[in-house]
Design an enzyme around this catalytic site. Structure first.
Site, PDB file in Angstrom:
ATOM      1  N   CYS A 221       0.679  -1.215   0.030  1.00  0.00           N
ATOM      2  CA  CYS A 221      -0.229   0.108  -0.407  1.00  0.00           C
ATOM      3  C   CYS A 221       0.628   1.176  -0.136  1.00  0.00           C
ATOM      4  O   CYS A 221       0.147   2.054   0.051  1.00  0.00           O
ATOM      5  CB  CYS A 221      -0.948   0.039   0.920  1.00  0.00           C
ATOM      6  SG  CYS A 221      -0.106  -0.474   2.963  1.00  0.00           S
ATOM      7  N   GLN A 222       2.577   1.231   0.323  1.00  0.00           N
ATOM      8  CA  GLN A 222       3.006   2.299   0.611  1.00  0.00           C
ATOM      9  C   GLN A 222       2.271   3.122  -0.806  1.00  0.00           C
ATOM     10  O   GLN A 222       2.179   4.557  -1.015  1.00  0.00           O
ATOM     11  CB  GLN A 222       5.197   2.041   0.077  1.00  0.00           C
ATOM     12  CG  GLN A 222       4.778   1.326   1.610  1.00  0.00           C
ATOM     13  CD  GLN A 222       4.764  -0.542   1.548  1.00  0.00           C
ATOM     14  OE1 GLN A 222       4.291  -0.374   0.345  1.00  0.00           O
ATOM     15  NE2 GLN A 222       5.602  -0.691   1.942  1.00  0.00           N
TER      16      GLN A 222
END
Length: 337
Positions: free
Chosen positions: A79-80
């Site tokens: 998800c970064q």
């Protein structure tokens, strides 16, 4: 029909330390196979999920036929690249593109359901079209999609934590997942960690050199605080849920033993000199409690940063369990039709 009458085998992708996996196990599912390529996590996953086969290869190098057949697929693609605080590259980033690997495996394995978790940033205007494309791809491979921005505090987790949950049901089930209603009682820091107050945590700057503790992983990062950290209050009181547990020790919330920080000018706060107790970051175990991991879930690491990373990246166990229970009921109702 009872749980034992249904094949409850599922697989886990981008598993991390297995918070999502543990919640589904607690609800009655069997995580048969998992994939995680971050070697700093392997010991933790294997220790706490001894009956699950862990494949540690890059998912891009795994053919779908190498993965066991299953009734469901769960996981949180990295998800970064979607984060509101990060670079926000989304689907243009190689990590964001790993969502396509998740879709590939769902398409090839055709489970009855899948669950994908991601940060709230995936819903921003910047990523709107990419997110719509992802949902369309899931629909094209045979799934009815439901998604929602949920706050974990509404699902038996003592923490403000907003995440997007995507649930897909095979078109063969003839229905769409209906998200559970929020619980009536909001859990607090007192509920989560007050019994640890009398057990002094160990403090470390980086490498862990002493693991003889009454409570496993009860150690905290003893390091300075950046100007960004000091730009807002980092203390929640005992009667409140925690701030979001992040995947880094430097940004861990402060223990509620101290007073809330004092605003002295715009984007600048100081520690209250009259605080009855000193300021310190929450320990890894306290963060794990807030993420609703049981104390017998042991995090294995030599560097404290890896401990915070594993805990902060995980899906809260109780949130996962509540979602899993609802999916289980829907599966059972479908099977007996």
């Amino acid at each position: 029909m009872k749980v034992k009458d249904v094949n409850m085998d599922i697989i886990s992708l981008f598993s991390g330390c297995g918070g999502l996996d543990l919640g589904f196990q607690q609800a009655g599912f069997n995580v048969l196979w998992a994939n995680e390529c971050d070697k700093s996590i392997w010991d933790t996953y294997k220790f706490n999920h001894a009956h699950t086969q862990l494949d540690n290869r890059d998912i891009r190098n795994i053919q779908s036929e190498e993965i066991p057949n299953c009734i469901g697929i769960i996981g949180g693609p990295p998800c970064q690249s979607w984060s509101e605080a990060g670079a926000k590259r989304g689907i243009d980033d190689s990590r964001g593109q790993l969502f396509y690997e998740y879709i590939r495996i769902v398409k090839d394995k055709q489970p009855w359901f899948f669950v994908a978790e991601n940060v709230s940033g995936i819903l921003t205007v910047r990523h709107k079209q990419a997110f719509i494309n992802i949902l369309n791809l899931f629909e094209e491979v045979g799934y009815k999609i439901a998604y929602k921005l949920v706050n974990a505090k509404d699902f038996e987790v003592p923490q403000d934590r907003k995440r997007v949950i995507i649930v897909g049901y095979s078109e063969k089930m003839g229905k769409i997942f209906d998200f559970p209603q929020p619980v009536s009682k909001i859990l607090t820091l007192k509920d989560a960690i007050s019994d640890l107050e009398l057990i002094s945590p160990s403090k470390f700057g980086d490498e862990i050199n002493n693991k003889r503790q009454i409570v496993a992983n009860h150690e905290y990062l003893d390091m300075g605080f950046s100007s960004i950290y000091m730009s807002r209050n980092r203390v929640r009181s005992w009667s409140e849920p925690s701030f979001t547990i992040q995947a880094g020790g430097r940004h861990a919330p402060l223990h509620p033993q101290a007073n809330k920080m004092i605003l002295v000018e715009k984007d600048k706060r100081i520690f209250d000199p009259n605080s009855p107790q000193p300021y310190r970051r929450l320990s890894v175990r306290e963060c794990a409690r807030i993420q609703t991991f049981p104390d017998n879930f042991i995090f294995k690491y030599n560097h404290i940063a890896d401990g915070y990373k594993m805990v902060g990246n995980a899906v809260p166990v109780n949130l996962a369990k509540i979602l899993a229970r609802k999916i289980l009921v829907d599966l059972q109702n479908f099977m007996i039709q």
